[in-house]
Scaffold this active site. Structure first.
Site, PDB file in Angstrom:
ATOM      1  N   HIS A   1      40.704  20.665 -41.591  1.00 55.33           N
ATOM      2  CA  HIS A   1      41.009  21.533 -40.457  1.00 55.33           C
ATOM      3  C   HIS A   1      39.888  22.573 -40.300  1.00 55.33           C
ATOM      4  CE1 HIS A   1      43.563  23.565 -37.558  1.00 55.33           C
ATOM      5  NE2 HIS A   1      43.150  24.696 -38.109  1.00 55.33           N
TER       6      HIS A   1
ATOM      7  N   ASN B   1      33.231  12.867 -39.302  1.00 53.33           N
ATOM      8  CA  ASN B   1      33.734  12.888 -40.686  1.00 53.33           C
ATOM      9  C   ASN B   1      33.879  11.481 -41.229  1.00 53.33           C
ATOM     10  OD1 ASN B   1      34.500  15.659 -41.914  1.00 53.33           O
ATOM     11  ND2 ASN B   1      35.083  15.836 -39.756  1.00 53.33           N
TER      12      ASN B   1
ATOM     13  N   LYS C   1      47.478  13.869 -33.938  1.00 51.94           N
ATOM     14  CA  LYS C   1      48.934  13.785 -33.758  1.00 51.94           C
ATOM     15  C   LYS C   1      49.631  14.286 -35.017  1.00 51.94           C
ATOM     16  CE  LYS C   1      49.862  10.734 -30.027  1.00 51.94           C
ATOM     17  NZ  LYS C   1      48.503  10.565 -29.523  1.00 51.94           N
TER      18      LYS C   1
ATOM     19  N   ASN D   1      44.373  16.349 -44.933  1.00 52.37           N
ATOM     20  CA  ASN D   1      43.832  16.666 -43.614  1.00 52.37           C
ATOM     21  C   ASN D   1      42.671  17.633 -43.759  1.00 52.37           C
ATOM     22  OD1 ASN D   1      43.773  16.816 -40.728  1.00 52.37           O
ATOM     23  ND2 ASN D   1      44.827  18.787 -40.834  1.00 52.37           N
TER      24      ASN D   1
HETATM   25  C1  GAR Z   1      36.947  18.111 -37.235  1.00 55.50           C
HETATM   26  O1  GAR Z   1      36.219  19.297 -37.055  1.00 55.50           O
HETATM   27  C2  GAR Z   1      38.291  18.402 -37.854  1.00 55.50           C
HETATM   28  O2  GAR Z   1      38.278  19.516 -38.681  1.00 55.50           O
HETATM   29  C3  GAR Z   1      39.129  18.645 -36.620  1.00 55.50           C
HETATM   30  O3  GAR Z   1      38.700  17.682 -35.707  1.00 55.50           O
HETATM   31  C4  GAR Z   1      37.306  17.479 -35.892  1.00 55.50           C
HETATM   32  C5  GAR Z   1      37.032  16.002 -35.864  1.00 55.50           C
HETATM   33  O4  GAR Z   1      35.660  15.781 -35.877  1.00 55.50           O
HETATM   34  N1  GAR Z   1      40.528  18.508 -36.908  1.00 55.50           N
HETATM   35  C6  GAR Z   1      41.461  19.263 -36.348  1.00 55.50           C
HETATM   36  O5  GAR Z   1      41.218  20.117 -35.536  1.00 55.50           O
HETATM   37  C7  GAR Z   1      42.864  18.971 -36.838  1.00 55.50           C
HETATM   38  N2  GAR Z   1      43.772  19.971 -36.392  1.00 55.50           N
HETATM   39  P1  GAR Z   1      35.056  14.337 -36.061  1.00 55.50           P
HETATM   40  O6  GAR Z   1      35.799  13.401 -35.098  1.00 55.50           O
HETATM   41  O7  GAR Z   1      33.623  14.506 -35.680  1.00 55.50           O
HETATM   42  O8  GAR Z   1      35.239  13.944 -37.481  1.00 55.50           O
END
Ligand code: GAR
Length: 201
Positions: A109, A13, A91, A107
């Site tokens: 999710h 992301n 976190k 955020n």
């Molecule tokens: C993403 O899919 C995001 O939605 C998730 O972590 C991933 C990070 O991906 N977030 C969560 O689960 C938050 N509770 P990335 O490091 O490739 O961006």
């Protein structure tokens, strides 16, 4: 507008925000700093490669979680950031941090909230057996993934999906949705009333 991106992991992301926002001079959105709680997070390499300042702030170096959050708040202020963007930051913030930056933390999710909050959303989705999942962008409040929802996109769950295949399908939508939301925020087109968010077209 200046943003801080907080990431604990691989940072796809973050990479997408670098490409779609930070390096597009027409957007006027600068990633002023990338902050990670993990020194080996690949997101830090991505920031370094893009010439973006990186800060590692590890919880084990602080007496408690409020002090840890305070160290992050200090950096946010040092870099004069308008919006805090969580991108795979794993976190939870304590209530004082949320109050200090109310409606200035978002955020992403990997589920259609309020279904499947928490750190294992994709696994929980598959275990439950729902046929549609997706992605949610929301403001952060004091709860776990309970803040006002800004935008969502759905993806199908197919028979035979595993965590990797479903997460990949969700991430394609994440990479479209997050930059769109951040642009709208920068244009002051996101209005929040209690728990409802209205986005002006
Ligand atoms: C993403 O899919 C995001 O939605 C998730 O972590 C991933 C990070 O991906 N977030 C969560 O689960 C938050 N509770 P990335 O490091 O490739 O961006």
């Amino acid at each position: 507008m200046k943003i801080a991106v907080l990431a604990s992991g691989s940072g796809t992301n973050l990479q997408n925000l670098i490409t779609q926002l930070h390096t597009d001079k027409n957007c006027h959105i600068e990633i002023a700093v990338v902050i990670s709680d993990r020194k080996n997070a690949y997101a830090l390499q991505r920031a370094k490669h893009a010439g973006i300042p990186q800060e590692i702030i590890r919880s084990q170096h602080f007496r408690d979680r409020v002090e840890f959050d305070n160290a992050i708040a200090k950096k946010i202020q040092d870099y004069d950031v308008d919006l805090i963007v969580l991108a795979g930051y794993m976190k939870l913030f304590q209530p004082p941090f949320v109050r200090q930056f109310r409606n200035r933390i978002i955020n992403i999710h990997p589920s259609l909230l309020p279904a499947f909050p928490g750190a294992n959303a994709v696994a929980d989705t598959l275990a439950y057996g729902v046929k549609v999942s997706g992605v949610t962008v929301h403001f952060v409040d004091e709860g776990v993934d309970t803040g006002p929802i800004i935008a969502q996109a759905a993806v199908p769950v197919y028979d035979g999906d595993d965590e990797e295949t479903l997460h990949q399908r969700i991430q394609i939508e994440e990479h479209k949705l997050y930059p769109e939301v951040i642009k709208k925020y920068a244009q002051e087109k996101i209005k929040i009333q209690d728990h409802n968010v209205v986005t002006i077209k």
